[in-house]
Design an enzyme around this catalytic site. Structure first.
Site, PDB file in Angstrom:
ATOM      1  N   HIS A   1       0.838  -1.211   0.000  1.00  0.00           N
ATOM      2  CA  HIS A   1       0.000   0.000   0.000  1.00  0.00           C
ATOM      3  C   HIS A   1       0.868   1.255   0.000  1.00  0.00           C
ATOM      4  O   HIS A   1       0.997   1.947   1.010  1.00  0.00           O
ATOM      5  CB  HIS A   1      -0.954  -0.014   1.196  1.00  0.00           C
ATOM      6  CG  HIS A   1      -2.062  -1.008   1.065  1.00  0.00           C
ATOM      7  ND1 HIS A   1      -2.060  -2.226   1.719  1.00  0.00           N
ATOM      8  CD2 HIS A   1      -3.207  -0.976   0.339  1.00  0.00           C
ATOM      9  CE1 HIS A   1      -3.163  -2.893   1.405  1.00  0.00           C
ATOM     10  NE2 HIS A   1      -3.877  -2.161   0.578  1.00  0.00           N
TER      11      HIS A   1
ATOM     12  N   HIS B   1       1.046   1.402  -5.782  1.00  0.00           N
ATOM     13  CA  HIS B   1      -0.304   0.814  -5.837  1.00  0.00           C
ATOM     14  C   HIS B   1      -1.328   1.872  -6.253  1.00  0.00           C
ATOM     15  O   HIS B   1      -2.212   1.597  -7.075  1.00  0.00           O
ATOM     16  CB  HIS B   1      -0.678   0.239  -4.465  1.00  0.00           C
ATOM     17  CG  HIS B   1      -2.123  -0.120  -4.321  1.00  0.00           C
ATOM     18  ND1 HIS B   1      -2.730  -1.121  -5.048  1.00  0.00           N
ATOM     19  CD2 HIS B   1      -3.109   0.432  -3.548  1.00  0.00           C
ATOM     20  CE1 HIS B   1      -4.015  -1.197  -4.717  1.00  0.00           C
ATOM     21  NE2 HIS B   1      -4.273  -0.268  -3.809  1.00  0.00           N
TER      22      HIS B   1
ATOM     23  N   HIS C   1      -7.205   6.982  -2.838  1.00  0.00           N
ATOM     24  CA  HIS C   1      -8.012   5.972  -2.145  1.00  0.00           C
ATOM     25  C   HIS C   1      -7.281   5.251  -1.018  1.00  0.00           C
ATOM     26  O   HIS C   1      -7.932   4.663  -0.143  1.00  0.00           O
ATOM     27  CB  HIS C   1      -8.564   4.954  -3.148  1.00  0.00           C
ATOM     28  CG  HIS C   1      -7.586   3.875  -3.505  1.00  0.00           C
ATOM     29  ND1 HIS C   1      -6.541   4.075  -4.387  1.00  0.00           N
ATOM     30  CD2 HIS C   1      -7.479   2.583  -3.077  1.00  0.00           C
ATOM     31  CE1 HIS C   1      -5.843   2.957  -4.505  1.00  0.00           C
ATOM     32  NE2 HIS C   1      -6.386   2.039  -3.722  1.00  0.00           N
ATOM     33  N   ASP C   2      -5.945   5.266  -0.997  1.00  0.00           N
ATOM     34  CA  ASP C   2      -5.201   4.615   0.086  1.00  0.00           C
ATOM     35  C   ASP C   2      -4.176   5.554   0.724  1.00  0.00           C
ATOM     36  O   ASP C   2      -3.199   5.081   1.322  1.00  0.00           O
ATOM     37  CB  ASP C   2      -4.488   3.359  -0.431  1.00  0.00           C
ATOM     38  CG  ASP C   2      -5.363   2.112  -0.358  1.00  0.00           C
ATOM     39  OD1 ASP C   2      -6.249   2.066   0.514  1.00  0.00           O
ATOM     40  OD2 ASP C   2      -5.162   1.191  -1.184  1.00  0.00           O
TER      41      ASP C   2
ATOM     42  N   ASP D   1      -9.040  -1.484  -7.947  1.00  0.00           N
ATOM     43  CA  ASP D   1      -8.286  -1.618  -6.694  1.00  0.00           C
ATOM     44  C   ASP D   1      -7.683  -3.005  -6.529  1.00  0.00           C
ATOM     45  O   ASP D   1      -6.604  -3.153  -5.941  1.00  0.00           O
ATOM     46  CB  ASP D   1      -9.216  -1.297  -5.517  1.00  0.00           C
ATOM     47  CG  ASP D   1      -8.478  -1.219  -4.195  1.00  0.00           C
ATOM     48  OD1 ASP D   1      -7.283  -0.850  -4.197  1.00  0.00           O
ATOM     49  OD2 ASP D   1      -9.099  -1.495  -3.157  1.00  0.00           O
TER      50      ASP D   1
END
Length: 700
Positions: free
Chosen positions: A366, A370, A467-468, A597
């Site tokens: 992560h 990514h 998103h992360d 994802d």
């Protein structure tokens, strides 16, 4: 004896019928003079009789309603739904009583307390329905209580009951009794309103229908329906219930680790993540001033970014683990994001820098690589024919990239945008993505409507980027078990996803230099913000099956039904209308980012293996820390000394990937991805059959 039997038949047959017929005039006189509105319909809901009280109440002339269907009478638009509920009761011969709203002839709304009684006729079938209606006058509570007491008194007199009528004293017991009766009536009325509410959810209708079906079903069917009702009354209707899988501990651990919020420890043993300050962009980092200044090696690594086989690891190496800013600049330019947001390229560059700086490069999986990979997959999906906003052939215009399109001829604007979004997007020439050349004609524009709006497209790209952000390299279950600050802040619910979305907007809006939203109008910003948040939250795995099953039932199945009927071309407009409802557009966006994802198993084999190595190492590290900190081990199979990586990949593909990508492929058409998925699954299966636990077979 024979004569006696004949007399009995006459008495219970013709004689009683004759007596009833002779009383008809009296009965009709009672109906005509009744203060309660009474309506009689046939089994087909044709009005056969309405007494004067009913006609007066509803504002109709004498005889005006006779012969009309109920559907021809102006009613509240929700009454059709209510009738479904009522019919499930009265069709089996039961009375229904409740309150619903309807309309008078002049359009005024009126609330009615209604009792509907089915009348059994020849053959034991329902032949008529009698409705006894009392209009609710909406007066205050005191008046209603008075009415109830007066009604009770009237009833008591009629029944011959003797009560103390003394005016000079007060019978406390009588008053208490009446008060209790009034309260009971009020509660009964409340329950009737609850059962007759027109806002009931679809699942409530299903439960009501099943309840009605149970009344006339044999015992085995009734018991089976009881089990159905038990399932339907649970909250997680779309999430499968996984039983114990002793033969597949990898699947057990993946499901438990990714789809739960962890085991609650009551020992007070809390683990708090080290406080991490928001990262600033180091001044020593050299970043491109614009796309013109990208170093040749990095430019070469991004040459084929529009293809699925694009290798993100080559870009990671070329950028020294900072691929997001470079790929983001190119992707956002290709999609015209700056023009849409009315922000400058330096602002976008600063924003990408601050977002990438808050990804942890120390995480095996992560990290910003990514994020860049998910951004690439999102852009790839947005360009698919079923998804993309504009028709395929585009006119090449000015700019650094040949991806532009004009406003369709004869159209002021094809999107429902307002204010700065609309003006900036039109003024910029609508730079978009597209491949190939060709003239843009009105006929081509009208031949296919867009599934998503430009705001959906922008939301998807931004959501993929953030998103992360600030992911700690640990799962939600770990954070909840450890009692982390984030888990406490977000009440153990969607902890990381909530943090990613919140931090992304904090980082963006705290400094004008990187605020890509600063020139948007408030309503446009809120629309975009909600879309971004929804997509980021959709990546939470506890809702995985809910999102997939909703997509299948709302998108895949209706489309498949049209294809089976051969109506796809003829009913293209109906398909476009269905796909473009706000609810279905939301489902499509959620599915898009979910697939982006977790698209690693659909990448070319070498990339798939590398991603498998990275996620396994991150899970190994979490297991090590759980053991070290005496925390519950969420995924015991991810022990670096005993784990079979092929088995973990097989289980992940089986339980999470196959069905989701089958559904996405059916909608978007992704033969290349599905071939990679098939090849990769066979690769992991082969290693497992060889009893290997490693990423690769041993060298020959």
């Amino acid at each position: 004896m024979a004569c006696y039997n004949e007399l009995l038949q006459l008495e219970f047959g013709e004689v009683r019928s004759q007596l009833k017929l002779r009383a008809c005039n009296s009965i009709f006189t009672a109906l005509e003079r009744s203060q309660e509105a009474i309506e009689i319909t046939s089994e087909d809901h044709i009005i056969q009789y309405a007494n004067p009280a009913f006609e007066t109440t509803m504002g109709y002339q004498s005889g005006e309603l006779i012969g009309k269907e109920l559907a021809e009478v102006p009613i509240n638009e929700k009454k059709a739904d209510l009738l479904d509920t009522i019919n499930s009761c009265i069709r089996i011969g039961k009375e229904w009583q409740g309150i619903y709203h309807t309309k008078k002839k002049n359009g005024d709304n009126v609330q009615q307390n209604v009792k509907i009684i089915p009348v059994i006729g020849q053959g034991g079938k329902i032949r008529h329905y009698v409705s006894i209606i009392r209009v609710c006058n909406g007066s205050n509570k005191a008046e209603k209580i008075t009415e109830c007491v007066q009604s009770d008194t009237h009833t008591d007199n009629q029944s011959g009951k003797h009560k103390d009528r003394r005016k000079s004293s007060l019978d406390v017991r009588t008053l208490a009794s009446r008060t209790s009766e009034v309260g009971s009536q009020r509660r009964h009325s409340s329950m009737a309103r609850i059962h007759s509410m027109t806002i009931e959810a679809p699942i409530t209708k299903v439960i009501n229908i099943i309840n009605a079906a149970q009344e006339s079903s044999p015992m085995p069917v009734t018991e089976a329906l009881d089990r159905v009702l038990e399932i339907l009354r649970t909250t997680e209707l779309y999430s499968p219930q996984f039983g114990a899988k002793d033969d597949d501990p990898h699947a057990n651990d993946l499901v438990g680790g990714l789809m739960s919020d962890g085991l609650r420890r009551l020992s007070g043993n809390e683990y708090v993540l080290s406080t991490k300050n928001l990262q600033q962009v180091p001044s020593s980092i050299n970043t491109p001033i614009s796309l013109h200044d990208v170093p040749p090696r990095i430019a070469r690594a991004m040459e084929n970014e529009e293809y699925w086989d694009f290798n993100i690891f080559e870009l990671e190496a070329a950028t020294h683990k900072r691929p997001l800013i470079y790929l983001g600049l190119k992707m956002f330019a290709r999609f015209g994001i700056c023009e849409f947001l009315n922000c400058s390229e330096p602002t976008l560059r600063s924003w990408l820098q601050i977002i990438e700086a808050n990804y942890h490069s120390s995480n095996p999986y992560h990290n910003s690589t990514h994020s860049a990979d998910v951004l690439h997959a999102t852009a790839y999906f947005l360009c698919k024919e079923r998804i993309k906003v504009c028709p395929a052939p585009l006119t090449q215009c000015r700019g650094h990239w040949p991806y532009w399109w004009p406003v369709p001829p004869g159209s002021e604007s094809p999107w429902a945008l307002t204010g700065s979004l609309r003006s900036s997007f039109e003024a910029a020439g609508k730079r978009r993505r597209g491949y190939g050349t060709g003239s843009f004609t009105e006929e081509r524009f009208q031949s296919r409507k867009q599934t998503l709006d430009p705001v959906d497209e922008v939301a998807a790209l931004i959501a993929a980027t953030v998103h992360d952000v600030d992911h700690p390299g640990r799962t939600n279950s770990f954070l909840c078990n450890a009692g982390s600050e984030l888990a406490i802040l977000y009440n153990d619910t969607a902890v990381l996803e909530s943090h990613h979305a919140a931090l992304a907007f904090q980082l963006t809006t705290r400094d004008d230099k990187c605020n890509i939203f600063k020139n948007m109008e408030r309503n446009d910003y809120r629309t975009l913000r909600q879309a971004i948040i929804d997509m980021v939250l959709a990546t939470e795995m506890t809702k995985h099956f809910e999102h997939v099953n909703k997509f299948v039932n709302s998108i895949n199945k209706p489309l498949a039904a049209l294809e089976v009927n051969g109506e796809v071309n003829r009913d293209e407009e109906a398909i476009n209308t269905m796909l473009r409802t706000p609810e279905n557009r939301t489902l499509i966006k959620r599915m898009l980012i979910k697939c982006a994802d977790v698209s690693n198993p659909c990448r070319p084999l070498e990339q798939c293996i590398e991603w498998a190595a990275r996620i396994s190492e991150e899970y190994f590290s979490q297991t090590d820390e759980e053991k070290r900190k005496d925390l519950p081990v969420v995924m015991p199979v991810f022990d670096r000394n005993t784990c079979s990586i092929p088995k973990s990949q097989i289980s992940f593909i089986d339980y999470f990937i196959t069905d989701m990508f089958d559904a996405w492929d059916a909608f978007v058409d992704l033969p290349e991805l599905m071939q990679h998925l098939d090849n990769n699954f066979k690769y992991w299966k082969g290693l497992d059959e060889m009893k290997l636990r490693s990423l690769r077979p041993p060298p020959e």
